[in-house]
Design a protein around this motif. Structure first.
Motif, PDB file in Angstrom:
ATOM      1  N   PRO A 107      80.236   8.800  43.645  1.00 49.18           N
ATOM      2  CA  PRO A 107      81.434   9.542  43.438  1.00 49.18           C
ATOM      3  C   PRO A 107      81.485  10.103  42.413  1.00 49.18           C
ATOM      4  N   ARG A 108      82.184  11.540  42.135  1.00 50.66           N
ATOM      5  CA  ARG A 108      82.406  11.976  40.953  1.00 50.66           C
ATOM      6  C   ARG A 108      83.861  11.437  40.365  1.00 50.66           C
ATOM      7  N   LEU A 109      83.857  11.376  39.187  1.00 54.07           N
ATOM      8  CA  LEU A 109      85.302  11.057  38.545  1.00 54.07           C
ATOM      9  C   LEU A 109      86.035  12.186  38.790  1.00 54.07           C
ATOM     10  N   LEU A 110      87.429  11.771  39.349  1.00 47.76           N
ATOM     11  CA  LEU A 110      88.104  13.069  39.752  1.00 47.76           C
ATOM     12  C   LEU A 110      88.880  13.639  38.503  1.00 47.76           C
ATOM     13  N   SER A 111      88.985  14.688  38.831  1.00 56.17           N
ATOM     14  CA  SER A 111      89.905  15.549  37.878  1.00 56.17           C
ATOM     15  C   SER A 111      91.489  15.028  37.899  1.00 56.17           C
ATOM     16  N   GLU A 112      92.454  15.352  37.197  1.00 54.89           N
ATOM     17  CA  GLU A 112      93.665  14.818  37.375  1.00 54.89           C
ATOM     18  C   GLU A 112      94.213  15.502  38.584  1.00 54.89           C
ATOM     19  N   ALA A 113      94.060  16.889  38.828  1.00 55.73           N
ATOM     20  CA  ALA A 113      94.520  17.534  40.062  1.00 55.73           C
ATOM     21  C   ALA A 113      93.818  16.930  41.250  1.00 55.73           C
ATOM     22  N   GLN A 114      92.631  16.828  41.405  1.00 56.04           N
ATOM     23  CA  GLN A 114      91.727  16.179  42.349  1.00 56.04           C
ATOM     24  C   GLN A 114      92.506  14.724  42.626  1.00 56.04           C
ATOM     25  N   ALA A 115      92.479  13.811  41.641  1.00 52.82           N
ATOM     26  CA  ALA A 115      93.144  12.497  42.053  1.00 52.82           C
ATOM     27  C   ALA A 115      94.415  12.648  42.446  1.00 52.82           C
ATOM     28  N   GLY A 162      93.318  25.292  47.667  1.00 52.80           N
ATOM     29  CA  GLY A 162      92.593  24.871  46.204  1.00 52.80           C
ATOM     30  C   GLY A 162      91.906  26.157  46.001  1.00 52.80           C
ATOM     31  N   ILE A 163      91.872  26.586  45.076  1.00 51.48           N
ATOM     32  CA  ILE A 163      91.228  27.892  44.686  1.00 51.48           C
ATOM     33  C   ILE A 163      89.909  27.619  44.761  1.00 51.48           C
ATOM     34  N   THR A 164      88.971  28.649  44.740  1.00 51.82           N
ATOM     35  CA  THR A 164      87.559  28.265  44.890  1.00 51.82           C
ATOM     36  C   THR A 164      86.706  27.541  43.715  1.00 51.82           C
ATOM     37  N   ALA A 165      86.145  26.681  43.868  1.00 51.74           N
ATOM     38  CA  ALA A 165      85.633  25.974  42.945  1.00 51.74           C
ATOM     39  C   ALA A 165      86.496  25.064  42.122  1.00 51.74           C
ATOM     40  N   SER A 166      87.674  24.838  42.911  1.00 52.33           N
ATOM     41  CA  SER A 166      88.580  23.776  42.494  1.00 52.33           C
ATOM     42  C   SER A 166      88.342  22.203  42.786  1.00 52.33           C
ATOM     43  N   GLY A 167      87.041  22.411  43.639  1.00 56.06           N
ATOM     44  CA  GLY A 167      86.564  20.752  43.954  1.00 56.06           C
ATOM     45  C   GLY A 167      87.100  20.083  45.241  1.00 56.06           C
ATOM     46  N   LYS A 168      87.208  20.984  46.139  1.00 57.17           N
ATOM     47  CA  LYS A 168      87.732  20.451  47.385  1.00 57.17           C
ATOM     48  C   LYS A 168      86.848  19.524  48.039  1.00 57.17           C
ATOM     49  N   THR A 169      85.470  19.729  47.823  1.00 56.45           N
ATOM     50  CA  THR A 169      84.526  19.222  48.713  1.00 56.45           C
ATOM     51  C   THR A 169      84.531  17.581  48.261  1.00 56.45           C
ATOM     52  N   GLU A 170      84.764  17.228  46.926  1.00 58.18           N
ATOM     53  CA  GLU A 170      84.721  15.914  46.638  1.00 58.18           C
ATOM     54  C   GLU A 170      85.908  14.975  47.041  1.00 58.18           C
ATOM     55  N   ARG A 176      89.924  25.888  38.449  1.00 60.25           N
ATOM     56  CA  ARG A 176      88.728  25.495  38.650  1.00 60.25           C
ATOM     57  C   ARG A 176      88.477  24.262  38.125  1.00 60.25           C
ATOM     58  N   VAL A 177      87.736  23.168  38.690  1.00 59.00           N
ATOM     59  CA  VAL A 177      87.213  21.861  38.206  1.00 59.00           C
ATOM     60  C   VAL A 177      86.307  22.145  37.147  1.00 59.00           C
ATOM     61  N   THR A 178      85.453  23.076  37.307  1.00 59.18           N
ATOM     62  CA  THR A 178      84.566  23.449  36.245  1.00 59.18           C
ATOM     63  C   THR A 178      84.962  24.007  35.191  1.00 59.18           C
ATOM     64  N   PRO A 179      84.505  24.051  33.899  1.00 60.22           N
ATOM     65  CA  PRO A 179      84.990  24.782  32.839  1.00 60.22           C
ATOM     66  C   PRO A 179      84.786  26.409  33.145  1.00 60.22           C
TER      67      PRO A 179
END
Ligand code: ADP
Ligand code: ZN
Length: 733
Positions: free
Chosen positions: A194-202, A224-232, A380-383
């Protein structure tokens, strides 16, 4: 005492869409259970049927007997039986259509295909009684030692068919059907971490976990906006369910169920994921089902119909891209997977997690009034950043003498992309075929004064009609808004865009993706890989290609004609436009080079386009929900569409008129619109006429509406007119 069974006959016919009573032969009296598949006499033949209920009494006098039990174990679970009933009532379909949606065809041909017939000992069987028959004695001993065996296994162990036969005659052994154990495919694969979740994801994940731990069913909307990391979040939520010994179901739109997507889930849960979608058929489908039934697969990933996967003890149901129209089935049973999911979530006391960057008005409204928990991720979770969107006013292009379907800005940007050896996507709305009349000078479109949908041009009569209420008017010669003369039929398709592109850049490699070019099984994946590997610079397609594409080298997205979406003769047109622009914008700026979006339109000031360009869902929602409230459209009302189609225009009209008259006598709450010609008035030689019923909470009226349907179907002579009823249709064309 005699017992009776209520049987659903396995025959697709309106005439048998009611339960029939049969007598249970006393011999079966205790063994017949609801959900079993049986054989019954029907008319002069013999039919398969399903036991819906077992009864102690029946008012029916002349009864026939159930002839045989196909499988001693029920084929349908109690949940499935309840669901069949609910689907039939909610979506106005035949029960047998609902049943067929729930079970693969292979199950209906004689019980579960995974059952094998074995021979087992009857309790009191004892070798001692067989002193004078040593082979029979040996057979009994073998069955005692090894447990139930298949006939051929016994024969291999030296017991002849004749011996088996005489043991059966003596009632010492009997046949039974048991679930065969699938060969476990041992996977040595290590699960991906599992990826380490970003603050918003966590934050979102914790709320999902809390809901999973809570024994009450809950509905959560993850905006969640596109590429905000919903799948994780989905993946980690599923993991949580598995830890608790529960199962999980995840639905994605058919088109995004790519091999990459499947690998993603199988990678995280190796050997435990079953995959179901429409291209998986036959033996492969059976294998996936067997994995689910045997408990080997505890995660099911699939498209719409996977919502019926026979999982037990569901902890989480995820619907990704919940706003997608493909979650609504367009043929009977015309169910919406989101509603079925909520039905199942309540039954299993599970969590329903709806995810989207552009939630449906229905779901967001439920969240806004507190019926659904709202979680949002705005970064977005990616930079990377969401791309800037430029709206091009096509009226100005024309005024300034540029008549091409590609604006000057789009052409300039395209050239830049080609020079830098990057890639571009060009979109055209799929449903662009329903023509409308547009003024190219001011963008004016003729709309129905009462329904606010664009009017459809009917070439035969040369008039325009509203296909909701039937309002008809002449095609204007000059624009009623600006007096201009360039008011005409508007359409644009992928093919046209491809041709124009080829004229402009004969040497550039293009791919066109739409339902014509990706009809075959693997075409979509082929194009996908081809483009991903950089073998083409420009991809032209309908919005179906927007789903789940992740190409870092795409730096330009062009929406060639936002108007085809905006002017669909459908009250959801503004919603579709907002979704289209937002989703396609999400396909770019995914790599370090960033990206741009260009939207061409004759209506640049429209709120859907402005809100999408500003990446502002809330602004769009506020405008749109007010309009829906004022006009009485969903989510403030239910809509039922009754569509009549047949080869003779007059009979279709007569059938529609009769039916509408009957409906009007019910005194239903709300409005009855039509009968009116459907927007697509003729399809394959069939005339299509519709009546729309719109009202607040129509569900309680279902039994009375169904009664009219029954009367309609039983009228003699039967109308040669098909009736299709659609509860809360997603597309009304
Ligand atoms: P969404 O479904 O919200 O559009 P995705 O789930 O596709 O977004 O995520 C976008 C990208 O970010 C994917 O490539 C994914 O692997 C990556 N990603 C997701 N979560 C994280 C994380 N916590 N850290 C780093 N990358 C992540
Ligand atoms: Zn109208």
């Amino acid at each position: 005492m005699n017992r009776y069974a209520e049987i659903l006959i396995d025959m697709i016919s309106n005439a048998v869409d009611r339960p029939f009573h049969y007598r249970i032969f006393p011999e079966f009296s205790n063994s017949i259970k609801p959900g079993m598949q049986v054989t019954v006499p029907f008319g002069s033949r013999s039919c398969q049927g399903y036991v819906l209920r077992v009864l102690d009494h029946t008012p029916v006098e002349k009864l026939r007997d159930i002839t045989a039990v196909v499988d001693p174990e029920p084929l349908l679970t109690a949940e499935q039986l309840a669901l069949i009933h609910w689907l039939a009532m909610r979506y106005y379909c035949r029960k047998i259509d609902a049943l067929h949606a729930l079970l693969p065809a292979s199950f209906r041909r004689g019980g579960s295909p995974f059952k094998v017939e074995v021979l087992e000992l009857v309790h009191q069987a004892c070798e001692a009684n067989l002193n004078r028959a040593p082979v029979q004695q040996k057979a009994v001993r073998l069955l005692k030692e090894k447990g139930p065996l298949q006939r051929r296994e016994l024969i291999r162990l030296g017991i002849s068919a004749a011996v088996i036969c005489s043991l059966e005659k003596k009632n010492l052994i009997r046949k039974n059907r048991v679930l065969s154990i699938p060969q476990r495919r041992t996977t040595e694969k290590k699960p991906t971490t599992p990826r380490l979740l970003s603050e918003a994801q966590a934050e979102c994940f914790n709320r999902v976990c809390r809901a999973i731990d809570n024994p009450q069913p809950q509905r959560i909307l993850l905006h969640g906006i596109t590429a905000s990391g919903k799948t994780e979040i989905y993946l980690q939520g599923i993991a949580r369910c598995l830890e608790l010994g529960k199962t999980a179901l995840i639905l994605v739109p058919e088109i995004s169920l790519t091999p990459q997507m499947i690998e993603h889930f199988e990678g995280r849960f190796p050997g435990r994921v079953a995959v179901l979608h429409s291209r998986i058929r036959g033996a492969e489908k059976n294998r996936q089902w067997q994995m689910i039934l045997s408990g080997e697969a505890r995660v099911v990933l699939g498209a719409r119909s996977a919502i019926f996967a026979p999982l037990n003890d569901i902890g989480l149901i995820v619907i990704d891209e919940e706003h997608e129209t493909t979650y609504k089935q367009e043929e009977a049973p015309r169910y919406h997977a989101r509603d079925v999911a909520w039905w199942r979530a309540r039954r299993h006391r599970a969590v329903l997690l709806l995810g989207s960057a552009t939630p449906s008005l229905e779901s967001y409204y439920q969240a806004s009034i507190g019926n659904t928990q709202l979680l949002s991720m705005k970064e977005r979770v990616t930079p990377t950043q969401l791309p800037p969107v430029t709206v091009v006013d096509m009226r100005r292009e024309l005024k300034e003498g540029h008549r091409h379907i590609f604006s000057r800005v789009l052409l300039r940007e395209l050239e830049g992309v080609l020079e830098r050896d990057e890639q571009a996507l060009l979109f055209i709305n799929r449903r662009g075929f329903a023509g409308f009349v547009l003024c190219r000078e001011c963008g004016f479109v003729v709309r129905c004064p009462s329904c606010d949908v664009s009017m459809t041009l009917h070439l035969d009569s040369g008039t325009m009609r509203c296909h909701y209420c039937g309002h008809e008017q002449e095609v204007p010669q000059t624009c009623p808004q600006c007096g201009g003369h360039k008011i005409r039929y508007f359409s644009a398709g992928t093919q046209r865009v491809e041709e124009e592109m080829k004229k402009l850049y004969p040497d550039v490699s293009l791919i066109r993706m739409d339902s014509d070019t990706t009809g075959s099984r693997n075409a979509h994946n082929y194009f996908y890989r081809h483009f991903r590997e950089g073998k083409a610079s420009i991809l032209i397609g309908t919005q179906m290609i927007a789903k789940g594409l992740d190409f870092p080298n795409v730096t330009l997205v062009g929406v060639v004609a936002a108007d085809t979406a905006l002017n669909l003769p459908d009250f959801r047109a503004p919603e579709r436009t907002f979704q289209l622009i937002t989703q396609v914008a999400g396909r770019t700026a995914r790599g370090p080079r960033g990206g741009k979006v260009i939207v061409q339109t004759y209506h640049p000031s429209h709120y859907s386009i402005r809100a999408a360009a500003a990446h502002d869902y809330n602004a769009f929602f506020e405008e749109e929900i007010e309009k829906r409230r004022m006009l009485g459209y969903p989510p403030f009302a239910d809509m039922i569409r009754f569509l009549f189609s047949g080869e003779e225009e007059e009979t279709v009209m007569a059938a529609a008129a009769w039916f509408t008259e009957q409906l009007s006598l019910l005194g239903l709450p709300g409005e009855l619109l039509g009968p009116a010609p459907a927007s697509l008035y003729r399809i394959k030689g069939f005339y299509r006429i519709q009546t729309i019923l719109r009202g607040d909470n129509l569900v309680p009226y279902a039994p009375r509406i169904r009664k009219i349907m029954q009367e309609y179907h039983s009228r003699k002579p039967v109308w040669p007119v098909r009736l299709a009823v659609d509860f809360n249709p997603q597309v009304v064309l």
